[in-house]
Structures are given as C-alpha cells and as structure tokens.
Write an enzyme that holds these catalytic residues in place. Structure first.
Site, PDB file in Angstrom:
ATOM      1  N   MET A  26       0.857  -0.891  -0.440  1.00  0.00           N
ATOM      2  CA  MET A  26       0.142  -0.538   0.229  1.00  0.00           C
ATOM      3  C   MET A  26       1.035   1.077  -0.504  1.00  0.00           C
ATOM      4  O   MET A  26       2.038   1.135   1.069  1.00  0.00           O
ATOM      5  CB  MET A  26      -0.703   0.274   1.292  1.00  0.00           C
ATOM      6  CG  MET A  26      -1.960  -1.553   1.075  1.00  0.00           C
ATOM      7  SD  MET A  26      -2.916  -1.051   3.131  1.00  0.00           S
ATOM      8  CE  MET A  26      -2.226  -1.236   4.340  1.00  0.00           C
ATOM      9  N   VAL A  27       0.559   2.310  -0.900  1.00  0.00           N
ATOM     10  CA  VAL A  27       1.522   3.303  -1.034  1.00  0.00           C
ATOM     11  C   VAL A  27       1.112   3.872   0.251  1.00  0.00           C
ATOM     12  O   VAL A  27      -0.225   4.369   0.851  1.00  0.00           O
ATOM     13  CB  VAL A  27       0.835   4.281  -2.142  1.00  0.00           C
ATOM     14  CG1 VAL A  27       1.754   5.436  -2.447  1.00  0.00           C
ATOM     15  CG2 VAL A  27       1.146   3.744  -3.327  1.00  0.00           C
ATOM     16  N   GLN A 107       8.154  -4.377  -3.811  1.00  0.00           N
ATOM     17  CA  GLN A 107       6.465  -4.900  -4.357  1.00  0.00           C
ATOM     18  C   GLN A 107       6.941  -3.531  -5.643  1.00  0.00           C
ATOM     19  O   GLN A 107       7.855  -2.434  -5.334  1.00  0.00           O
ATOM     20  CB  GLN A 107       5.571  -4.219  -4.862  1.00  0.00           C
ATOM     21  CG  GLN A 107       4.932  -4.533  -6.137  1.00  0.00           C
ATOM     22  CD  GLN A 107       3.002  -3.988  -5.670  1.00  0.00           C
ATOM     23  OE1 GLN A 107       3.115  -3.486  -5.387  1.00  0.00           O
ATOM     24  NE2 GLN A 107       2.024  -5.460  -5.975  1.00  0.00           N
ATOM     25  N   CYS A 136      -2.877  -2.762  -9.701  1.00  0.00           N
ATOM     26  CA  CYS A 136      -2.781  -0.955  -8.893  1.00  0.00           C
ATOM     27  C   CYS A 136      -3.388   0.261 -10.571  1.00  0.00           C
ATOM     28  O   CYS A 136      -2.906  -0.337 -11.406  1.00  0.00           O
ATOM     29  CB  CYS A 136      -1.473  -0.005  -8.637  1.00  0.00           C
ATOM     30  SG  CYS A 136      -2.053   1.635  -8.461  1.00  0.00           S
ATOM     31  N   LYS A 179       1.684  -9.445  -8.452  1.00  0.00           N
ATOM     32  CA  LYS A 179       0.101  -9.050  -8.021  1.00  0.00           C
ATOM     33  C   LYS A 179      -0.984  -8.679  -9.063  1.00  0.00           C
ATOM     34  O   LYS A 179      -0.607  -7.847 -10.472  1.00  0.00           O
ATOM     35  CB  LYS A 179      -0.092  -8.134  -7.108  1.00  0.00           C
ATOM     36  CG  LYS A 179      -1.357  -8.233  -6.332  1.00  0.00           C
ATOM     37  CD  LYS A 179      -0.888  -6.841  -5.360  1.00  0.00           C
ATOM     38  CE  LYS A 179      -2.052  -6.867  -3.858  1.00  0.00           C
ATOM     39  NZ  LYS A 179      -3.449  -5.953  -4.669  1.00  0.00           N
ATOM     40  N   HIS A 207      -5.901  -9.808  -6.700  1.00  0.00           N
ATOM     41  CA  HIS A 207      -7.223  -9.124  -6.041  1.00  0.00           C
ATOM     42  C   HIS A 207      -8.408  -9.251  -6.696  1.00  0.00           C
ATOM     43  O   HIS A 207      -8.478  -8.668  -7.948  1.00  0.00           O
ATOM     44  CB  HIS A 207      -6.552  -7.804  -6.322  1.00  0.00           C
ATOM     45  CG  HIS A 207      -7.407  -6.908  -5.386  1.00  0.00           C
ATOM     46  ND1 HIS A 207      -6.378  -5.550  -5.194  1.00  0.00           N
ATOM     47  CD2 HIS A 207      -9.249  -6.463  -5.290  1.00  0.00           C
ATOM     48  CE1 HIS A 207      -7.765  -4.661  -4.269  1.00  0.00           C
ATOM     49  NE2 HIS A 207      -9.018  -5.514  -4.346  1.00  0.00           N
ATOM     50  N   ASN A 241      -7.570 -11.799  -2.489  1.00  0.00           N
ATOM     51  CA  ASN A 241      -6.562 -10.096  -1.417  1.00  0.00           C
ATOM     52  C   ASN A 241      -8.402  -9.491  -1.923  1.00  0.00           C
ATOM     53  O   ASN A 241      -8.663  -9.339  -2.980  1.00  0.00           O
ATOM     54  CB  ASN A 241      -5.597  -9.167  -2.165  1.00  0.00           C
ATOM     55  CG  ASN A 241      -5.595  -7.912  -2.070  1.00  0.00           C
ATOM     56  OD1 ASN A 241      -5.121  -7.099  -1.969  1.00  0.00           O
ATOM     57  ND2 ASN A 241      -5.988  -6.871  -0.260  1.00  0.00           N
ATOM     58  N   GLY A 242      -9.172  -8.923  -1.049  1.00  0.00           N
ATOM     59  CA  GLY A 242     -10.038  -7.966  -1.132  1.00  0.00           C
ATOM     60  C   GLY A 242     -10.397  -8.449  -0.193  1.00  0.00           C
ATOM     61  O   GLY A 242     -11.961  -9.481  -0.317  1.00  0.00           O
ATOM     62  N   ASP A 243     -11.286  -7.459   0.293  1.00  0.00           N
ATOM     63  CA  ASP A 243     -12.183  -7.495   1.152  1.00  0.00           C
ATOM     64  C   ASP A 243     -12.330  -8.618   2.556  1.00  0.00           C
ATOM     65  O   ASP A 243     -12.793  -8.745   3.261  1.00  0.00           O
ATOM     66  CB  ASP A 243     -14.289  -7.793   1.175  1.00  0.00           C
ATOM     67  CG  ASP A 243     -14.399  -6.853   0.822  1.00  0.00           C
ATOM     68  OD1 ASP A 243     -13.660  -5.367   0.010  1.00  0.00           O
ATOM     69  OD2 ASP A 243     -14.686  -6.794  -0.551  1.00  0.00           O
TER      70      ASP A 243
END
Length: 412
Positions: A26-27, A107, A136, A179, A207, A241-243
């Site tokens: 995450m940025v 990453q 992204c 990813k 994701h 990945n996701g929720d």
C-alpha cells in the site's frame, strides 16, 4: 486448503507463500513502521509499497547506524531548478535487515524487463522476494504502462517476470511473484494466469476486483477456485486479496476457496492488530496500537508527513485526540498531545535530525488559517451585499416587517 501435487522450488533465500496471511502493498500505508507493526502483531510476511524501478535505479545503499536500517537514497534529479550547494538526498526505500529478515517482499512498479532487472538487483540481497505490481489502477501507475495497465499487455508482463526469474531470482536465490486483478471475462483471467504461471514465479496474488472497480465495491470471489486450481497445477502458491478483514477470516477464506493464503490491506491500515487471531485476543484498542506505532516510527525516524497520515488512519476520526493530533506539526507535539511522556525526549531528537522546524511550520499553518478566514469573510461579505442588493430591488410587499419598520412614519 487443498493439497498440492506440484511445487515450484522455493529458492534458498526465498519464502513459501503457502499458509501465510500477509500485509498488502500500500502506498503510504506500507512504509517501514507499518510493516514492523504488522509483523509484531502476527503478519507472516509484509509487502512494501510499490516502488517504481526508475526511482530505484541510481540510488546509493547505506547502512544507517542511528536507525539500524538499510537506506536507499538519491540526489534530486530535477536539474532545471537551481540547486543549493549542499543537496539533501531523498530517501527512496528503507528496510530493517534484522526485524524484516526473511519476511519482506519488495514490490516493483515497472513496464520494462530491463529496468525491472536493474532495479531489483539493487535490493535483491536484502529481501525475501520481488513482486511485480500488475494490479494498481491508479493513474500514477497505469499512465506509465505499469500496474493494472500490464494486464492489457500479457506478453510484456510475462517477459518481465521471466527476466526477473532468470536474472534476479536464480542469481540471488529469491522468489519472484506477481499481483494481478481480475480481467473482463473469466476466459481472459484464466488465459492470463496460465501464461504467468509458466514464467517460473513462485507466487501469484489475485485482487478479487477488476481494474475499474473501487475499494467500496464488494470483492468478486467466484473465480478464485479456478485461479487456485491453475496455480496448483503449475506448483505456484496463490494468495487472495480483497475485503479480508482479519487473520481468522483470511485463513477461513483460503480454506473455503482452495487458495494458499490471504492478503490484508485496508483493515491493516485502520488497525495493525488485525493480524492477531481471536485466540491471541483479536483487535487491540486503538490507543494501544497508536502508542506502539509512534514508538516504532520514532525508532526508525519515519518521515513526519507519513507518520501524521498513518495516525489519521489509526485514530477514530471523531475522537477529540484525533483532531488535536491533526493540528500537530512535529513528533514532539504529537507525543505531548497523546500524553506519551516517555517518548518526548526522543521525539525532540528525531525532530532535530529530520529538520522539522515547529515555528516555521506553525507560521505557515497560521498563514493558511488566516487566508482561509479572509476568504470566508470575503464570501460572507459578498453574500450580505447580494442580500442588500436583492432587498433594494424587491417590491415593498416582499421586504418584510423589518423593512416596513425602517421606513419613516407617514401622516394620515
């Protein structure tokens, strides 16, 4: 989780993603203090934020004895501006060689096999793996052909992974992974995953959203079993990945959908202790997490702006302390506001080393506040004038009792 009949060999200095619950890249929220906090609370692995290959190329690697970190820095590259005689180097990437040993995945943002390899070689000795960002959707990534844009150029993406496997993974004995996001159709997603799994990668994270989808939209998990099966056929570990809200849910979802592990993003941004299982006590109170975060941020001398942002994520927005912390302009001030008295002296030292000038910052803050008040006053005056103008133009019957009272008395 389903058993695996085939496995891509895990390199000596690499790590197997199977059975892991990890911190997502995450940025801003994936900088060193956030990663160390996630590891403290039970994350098995941590991904650093996407770092563009060209920003790494040309950096100088140094051990920082004050923070016990390895820093990758470079001089400003904007030659069009007049530069001071003594230029301050910019910190591009910072890692902790002890506390992140065997746990950190770097990453990389890239759109070229050549620059990807050149950048990855700089950090390969200090990480457990290199992960290519092909998911992204933000313009700063896709505009350069990186991130989710790579999903539309699968041959290029596969060539980047193959080059990294051969020239970095095999040489430094670490794993290479990718990813991705879901594509427009199941068929396209299946074809992409099959192509990528044949490049020699050890891991693939999906994701469970398409590129146009935003985080508020529910993750799509219907394709997970198909993706997991392809990865299993090729011996590649598969993460989802996701929720994913916490470690217990990640492990349960992995079992339900046949994947090998889970990746947590926004839930970790809000409370790093989401990596604690219910047996370990589950989520901790935000004050305890914030205290630990501040301690860690000071130890590694994290950039003040990044620390301030993370505090805004870790603290409840409606809390009075959150509003007070948002107004702080230094580590010292925020430690005093949060009543972290045992950290105040260290905070002063860190402020000095980072060149944080409270008076300068406060002056700028006051100026901005004054300008904002002036603008609001100007808007208010304009509104009053418009009201007066409207009043003077309206018929007497529409001006109200106040206007009538203001008129001189008339003889009968």
């Amino acid at each position: 989780m389903a058993s695996t009949s085939k496995r891509v060999p895990i390199p000596k200095n690499g790590v197997d993603y199977r059975g892991k619950v990890v911190l997502a890249p995450m940025v801003r929220s994936g900088e060193l203090p956030s990663r160390l906090l996630a590891l403290k609370y039970g994350a098995d692995l941590v991904w650093g934020p996407e770092t563009v290959d060209r920003s790494m190329i040309g950096t100088t690697k140094r051990f920082n004895p004050t923070t016990s970190t390895i820093d990758f820095t470079r001089l400003p590259s904007n030659s069009s501006r007049l530069q001071p005689s003594v230029q301050k180097e910019s910190l591009i990437y910072r890692l902790h060689p002890t506390r992140e040993h065997g746990k950190l995945i770097f990453q990389i943002g890239t759109a070229s096999p050549e620059t990807a390899v050149e950048a990855a070689k700089l950090v390969a000795e200090d990480v457990a793996g290199i992960d290519v960002n092909a998911g992204c959707p933000k313009p700063f990534s896709t505009s350069g052909g990186m991130g989710a844009a790579l999903l539309q150029t699968p041959d290029l993406l596969a060539s980047i992974l193959a080059a990294l496997v051969k020239e970095v993974g095999e040489v430094y004995e670490i794993g290479i992974s990718v990813k991705i996001r879901l594509l427009e159709t199941v068929e396209k997603t299946e074809a992409l995953v099959r192509k990528l799994c044949k490049t020699g990668i050890t891991g693939l994270t999906v994701h469970c959203r398409t590129t146009p989808m935003r985080p508020r939209e529910r993750a799509i998990r219907e394709q997970l079993r198909m993706i997991a099966e392809i990865c299993r056929e090729e011996g590649v570990a598969c993460l989802m990945n996701g929720d994913v809200t916490d470690k217990d849910e990640a492990l349960q979802l992995a079992q339900d959908y046949g994947v090998d592990g889970g990746m947590i993003a926004t839930a970790a941004e809000a409370n790093s202790s989401c990596f604690r299982t219910k047996e370990e006590g589950g989520l901790l109170p935000w004050r305890e997490v914030v205290t630990e975060y501040m301690k860690t941020a000071l130890e590694v001398e994290n950039k003040w702006g990044n620390t301030k942002f993370l505090l805004s994520q870790l603290m409840p927005g409606k809390a009075e302390l959150c509003r007070k912390a948002a107004a702080c302009m230094s580590y010292r001030q925020v430690c005093e506001v949060l009543e972290l008295r045992d950290m105040v002296d260290l905070a002063k030292d860190v402020d000095e080393r980072l060149g944080i000038n409270e008076q300068k910052e406060t002056k700028a803050m006051k100026k901005a506040k004054h300008q904002n008040k002036s603008a609001q006053a100007a808007v208010g005056n304009m509104g009053k004038q418009r009201s007066i103008d409207k009043e003077s133009r309206s018929p007497l019957s529409e001006r109200g009792v106040g206007a009538m009272a203001a008129m001189p008395a008339m003889a009968v």
